[in-house]
Design a protein around this motif. Structure first.
Motif, PDB file in Angstrom:
ATOM      1  N   GLY A 171       0.784  -1.213   0.000  1.00 27.43           N
ATOM      2  CA  GLY A 171       0.000   0.000   0.000  1.00 27.43           C
ATOM      3  C   GLY A 171       0.820   1.270   0.000  1.00 27.43           C
ATOM      4  N   PHE A 172       2.152   1.156  -0.130  1.00 23.58           N
ATOM      5  CA  PHE A 172       3.019   2.339  -0.079  1.00 23.58           C
ATOM      6  C   PHE A 172       3.833   2.499  -1.358  1.00 23.58           C
ATOM      7  CE2 PHE A 172       2.046   1.474   4.324  1.00 23.58           C
ATOM      8  CZ  PHE A 172       1.862   2.739   4.859  1.00 23.58           C
ATOM      9  N   THR A 173       3.231   2.161  -2.493  1.00 29.27           N
ATOM     10  CA  THR A 173       3.942   2.305  -3.767  1.00 29.27           C
ATOM     11  C   THR A 173       3.822   3.711  -4.347  1.00 29.27           C
ATOM     12  OG1 THR A 173       1.960   1.522  -4.926  1.00 29.27           O
ATOM     13  CG2 THR A 173       3.619  -0.137  -4.336  1.00 29.27           C
ATOM     14  N   LEU A 174       2.995   4.579  -3.726  1.00 30.10           N
ATOM     15  CA  LEU A 174       2.821   5.979  -4.117  1.00 30.10           C
ATOM     16  C   LEU A 174       2.304   6.148  -5.540  1.00 30.10           C
ATOM     17  CD1 LEU A 174       5.935   7.728  -2.500  1.00 30.10           C
ATOM     18  CD2 LEU A 174       3.670   7.295  -1.533  1.00 30.10           C
ATOM     19  N   GLY A 175       1.576   5.163  -5.999  1.00 31.32           N
ATOM     20  CA  GLY A 175       0.929   5.276  -7.301  1.00 31.32           C
ATOM     21  C   GLY A 175      -0.578   5.152  -7.142  1.00 31.32           C
ATOM     22  N   ILE A 176      -1.319   5.450  -8.201  1.00 30.50           N
ATOM     23  CA  ILE A 176      -2.769   5.308  -8.201  1.00 30.50           C
ATOM     24  C   ILE A 176      -3.130   4.301  -9.280  1.00 30.50           C
ATOM     25  CG2 ILE A 176      -4.981   6.469  -8.604  1.00 30.50           C
ATOM     26  CD1 ILE A 176      -3.793   9.024  -7.543  1.00 30.50           C
TER      27      ILE A 176
ATOM     28  N   GLY B 240      -2.692  16.079  -5.810  1.00 30.65           N
ATOM     29  CA  GLY B 240      -3.361  16.666  -6.962  1.00 30.65           C
ATOM     30  C   GLY B 240      -2.608  16.382  -8.253  1.00 30.65           C
ATOM     31  N   ALA B 241      -1.272  16.468  -8.225  1.00 32.33           N
ATOM     32  CA  ALA B 241      -0.461  16.230  -9.418  1.00 32.33           C
ATOM     33  C   ALA B 241      -0.518  14.767  -9.846  1.00 32.33           C
ATOM     34  CB  ALA B 241       0.984  16.644  -9.152  1.00 32.33           C
ATOM     35  N   VAL B 242      -0.400  13.843  -8.866  1.00 32.04           N
ATOM     36  CA  VAL B 242      -0.438  12.414  -9.187  1.00 32.04           C
ATOM     37  C   VAL B 242      -1.777  12.032  -9.797  1.00 32.04           C
ATOM     38  CG1 VAL B 242      -0.411  10.094  -8.198  1.00 32.04           C
ATOM     39  CG2 VAL B 242       1.292  11.762  -7.479  1.00 32.04           C
ATOM     40  N   ALA B 243      -2.861  12.525  -9.195  1.00 30.53           N
ATOM     41  CA  ALA B 243      -4.191  12.210  -9.710  1.00 30.53           C
ATOM     42  C   ALA B 243      -4.392  12.775 -11.117  1.00 30.53           C
ATOM     43  CB  ALA B 243      -5.258  12.748  -8.763  1.00 30.53           C
ATOM     44  N   LEU B 244      -3.903  13.994 -11.346  1.00 34.64           N
ATOM     45  CA  LEU B 244      -4.032  14.610 -12.668  1.00 34.64           C
ATOM     46  C   LEU B 244      -3.260  13.838 -13.715  1.00 34.64           C
ATOM     47  CD1 LEU B 244      -5.008  16.920 -14.470  1.00 34.64           C
ATOM     48  CD2 LEU B 244      -2.983  18.231 -13.773  1.00 34.64           C
ATOM     49  N   LEU B 245      -2.026  13.453 -13.400  1.00 31.09           N
ATOM     50  CA  LEU B 245      -1.211  12.700 -14.338  1.00 31.09           C
ATOM     51  C   LEU B 245      -1.849  11.341 -14.655  1.00 31.09           C
ATOM     52  CD1 LEU B 245       2.370  13.466 -12.976  1.00 31.09           C
ATOM     53  CD2 LEU B 245       1.303  14.374 -15.051  1.00 31.09           C
ATOM     54  N   GLU B 246      -2.406  10.724 -13.615  1.00 30.65           N
ATOM     55  CA  GLU B 246      -3.081   9.434 -13.817  1.00 30.65           C
ATOM     56  C   GLU B 246      -4.292   9.601 -14.732  1.00 30.65           C
ATOM     57  OE1 GLU B 246      -3.924   5.658 -14.004  1.00 30.65           O
ATOM     58  OE2 GLU B 246      -2.185   6.364 -12.864  1.00 30.65           O
ATOM     59  N   GLU B 247      -5.053  10.676 -14.492  1.00 30.11           N
ATOM     60  CA  GLU B 247      -6.250  10.913 -15.290  1.00 30.11           C
ATOM     61  C   GLU B 247      -5.889  11.188 -16.754  1.00 30.11           C
ATOM     62  OE1 GLU B 247     -10.320  10.902 -15.482  1.00 30.11           O
ATOM     63  OE2 GLU B 247      -9.096  10.525 -13.712  1.00 30.11           O
ATOM     64  N   LEU B 248      -4.732  11.833 -16.971  1.00 33.82           N
ATOM     65  CA  LEU B 248      -4.277  12.129 -18.340  1.00 33.82           C
ATOM     66  C   LEU B 248      -3.562  10.950 -18.978  1.00 33.82           C
ATOM     67  CD1 LEU B 248      -2.924  15.779 -17.796  1.00 33.82           C
ATOM     68  CD2 LEU B 248      -5.071  15.090 -18.893  1.00 33.82           C
ATOM     69  N   GLY B 249      -3.354   9.897 -18.215  1.00 34.04           N
ATOM     70  CA  GLY B 249      -2.677   8.714 -18.745  1.00 34.04           C
ATOM     71  C   GLY B 249      -1.184   8.865 -18.820  1.00 34.04           C
ATOM     72  N   ILE B 250      -0.625   9.814 -18.070  1.00 31.60           N
ATOM     73  CA  ILE B 250       0.822  10.053 -18.118  1.00 31.60           C
ATOM     74  C   ILE B 250       1.550   9.242 -17.053  1.00 31.60           C
ATOM     75  CG2 ILE B 250       2.615  11.814 -17.860  1.00 31.60           C
ATOM     76  CD1 ILE B 250       0.589  13.839 -18.926  1.00 31.60           C
ATOM     77  N   ALA B 251       0.908   9.110 -15.863  1.00 26.46           N
ATOM     78  CA  ALA B 251       1.556   8.381 -14.773  1.00 26.46           C
ATOM     79  C   ALA B 251       1.662   6.905 -15.107  1.00 26.46           C
ATOM     80  CB  ALA B 251       0.766   8.577 -13.475  1.00 26.46           C
ATOM     81  N   ALA B 252       2.683   6.324 -14.531  1.00 30.97           N
ATOM     82  CA  ALA B 252       2.897   4.894 -14.770  1.00 30.97           C
ATOM     83  C   ALA B 252       1.923   4.080 -13.960  1.00 30.97           C
ATOM     84  CB  ALA B 252       4.325   4.535 -14.418  1.00 30.97           C
TER      85      ALA B 252
END
Length: 472
Positions: free
Chosen positions: A219-224, A460-472
């Motif tokens: 639960g501590f991988t810091l990803g969404i 906010g940044a992680v969620a935005l990147l995930e929503e845009l499909g940029i986050a891994a």
């Protein structure tokens, strides 16, 4: 020499007449020992009552059911980091004698007599109306499952009747406008259900739905996880202390007396000493509230991740409460459904009670800031608050009866709260510089506020990147 109080004093006639007025004769020294300070706690329990119901019971558990343990890091960050923003805002209220919406009016750019934040708050609270409708829906759904009265459980006649009953009880309690009654009721309701839920979550490893250190570490991988950005944003806005609870807390601190007992600014060392003392009481109040809400939040999330997620159970529609009850039923047996439903009524009812007490105060104050009336006109202020206390819960209940989708309704409120959180962060930094005495801006508080701000920006940044499909 002023004596340090060992127990909360009985309110004077002046305090009862206007708990928001600062008068030199009402100032009193703050308690100096831990035991004495504990006797002056209370606003945090009202805040916890408002927090625990929707964010913890419904959305946090649902997120655990959806993604398992993957977002445990978000829960810990959400409950821990934001409290420093809240402490800074409450400190400004104690020092200035102004609740949050009045203070926000100073933040540029201004729109007439108010600030853009006051206008944004209106939009946020309109979204929160759906959230509060979802809370009412959860509570009356639990009541309908316990005792349908009319028709089948969760049928429209049963839900409507229980909604009417719930409205009558909560509005009746709040129209009395008794702060101490609200404080004690909230404390009893929240602590009772929290203690049992924590015990149950800790006992899960001894059941068929056990979890281990590997699950926790995951639960501590810091990803969404893919597709979870929406609920992650909503949960971050709802869990722990949200932007609306931060704002509301300043009103409860004033009604409790922290700012009033500090007294108006007169530039004397005695006043500065009182301010430091009552700020310490406020910080202890927030610490206790943080412990309660964090324990409850983590417990609900773990139960959703450990019990609902492996069975692919997802709370939806009017079946949200029935699905959530599986956390108890599948671990303790069929008899535990009644226990869960009673607990759900308790925790959601406390949230409904606290919201009905606080929201009318905020609407009245914001209207005064916008120039609709004079806030110092106590008779008019009380009349407006009573009107809002009757009308607003009816509007919230109508949204539930119209939509009958508690989870979606609560999540919409979470989105609104998450957006408003950024405005509160901006306001806190601006107002901090307006504090006259630099001794109240310590290096430690600056560091903690920076950590809170970075945490908000990071999520906010992680969620935005995930929503845009940029986050891994």
């Amino acid at each position: 020499m002023t004596q340090t109080p060992s127990a909360p004093p009985a309110p004077t006639a002046a305090e009862v007449a206007d708990p928001y007025a600062l008068r030199p004769e009402l100032a009193r020294a703050a308690p100096r020992t831990l035991v004495q300070r504990l006797r002056f706690l209370g606003p945090g329990m009202l805040m916890s009552a408002a927090v625990v119901g929707s964010g913890e019971l419904i959305t946090t558990t649902t997120m655990g059911a959806s993604v398992g343990f993957a977002l445990l890091w978000l829960i810990i960050l959400s409950t821990g980091a934001k409290v420093f923003i809240q402490a800074e805002l409450a400190k400004h209220t104690i020092l200035s004698g102004r609740p949050a919406l009045q203070a926000f009016a100073d933040v540029p750019p201004r729109i007439g007599r108010a600030s853009w934040i006051n206008v944004l708050w209106i939009g946020m609270d309109l979204a929160k109306m759906l959230q509060r409708g979802g809370i009412i829906g959860g509570a009356v759904s639990a009541l309908s499952l316990l005792w349908p009265i009319l028709g089948e459980p969760l049928s429209t006649p049963s839900l409507v009747l229980w909604t009417v009953i719930a409205l009558a009880v909560v509005i009746g309690v709040n129209v009395a406008d008794r702060y101490l009654l609200l404080e004690r009721t909230a404390f009893a309701l929240v602590v009772t259900f929290t203690v049992f839920t924590v015990i149950l979550a800790l006992s899960l490893p001894a059941t068929a739905f056990g979890y281990d250190l590997a699950d926790i570490a995951g639960g501590f991988t810091l990803g969404i996880p893919a597709g979870a950005a929406g609920i992650a944003i909503a949960v971050f806005g709802l869990t722990g202390v949200g932007a609306d609870e931060m704002t509301t807390y300043t009103y409860w601190t004033m009604e409790k007396g922290y700012a009033r007992w500090t007294g108006p600014e007169d530039g004397t060392p005695e006043r500065a000493a009182r301010a430091r003392g009552w700020i310490r009481v406020m910080q202890l109040d927030l610490l206790v509230a943080w412990i309660v809400t964090t324990a409850c939040t983590l417990s609900f999330y773990i139960m959703g991740a450990a019990v609902l997620h492996p069975q692919d159970l997802h709370p939806e529609g009017t079946e949200v409460i029935r699905t959530l009850s599986r956390m108890y039923v599948d671990t303790l047996g069929p008899w535990a459904e009644i226990l869960f439903l009673i607990g759900a009524v308790t925790v959601l009812g406390s949230t409904f009670l606290a919201s009905t007490a606080s929201v009318p105060r905020l609407w009245a104050n914001n209207l005064a800031v916008l120039g609709a009336f004079d806030w110092t006109d106590v008779a008019l202020r009380r009349r407006l608050i009573r009107i809002f206390t009757v009308v607003m819960p009816c509007i919230w209940a109508a949204t539930f009866l119209g939509l009958k989708a508690p989870l979606i309704m609560v999540m919409i409120g979470g989105f609104g709260g998450a957006l408003f959180l950024f405005a509160v962060v901006i306001a806190v930094w601006f107002l901090r510089r307006r504090t006259g005495d630099a001794t109240f801006r310590s290096r430690r508080s600056t560091v903690l506020l920076c950590i809170s701000t970075l945490a908000v920006l990071f999520v906010g940044a992680v969620a935005l990147l995930e929503e845009l499909g940029i986050a891994a």
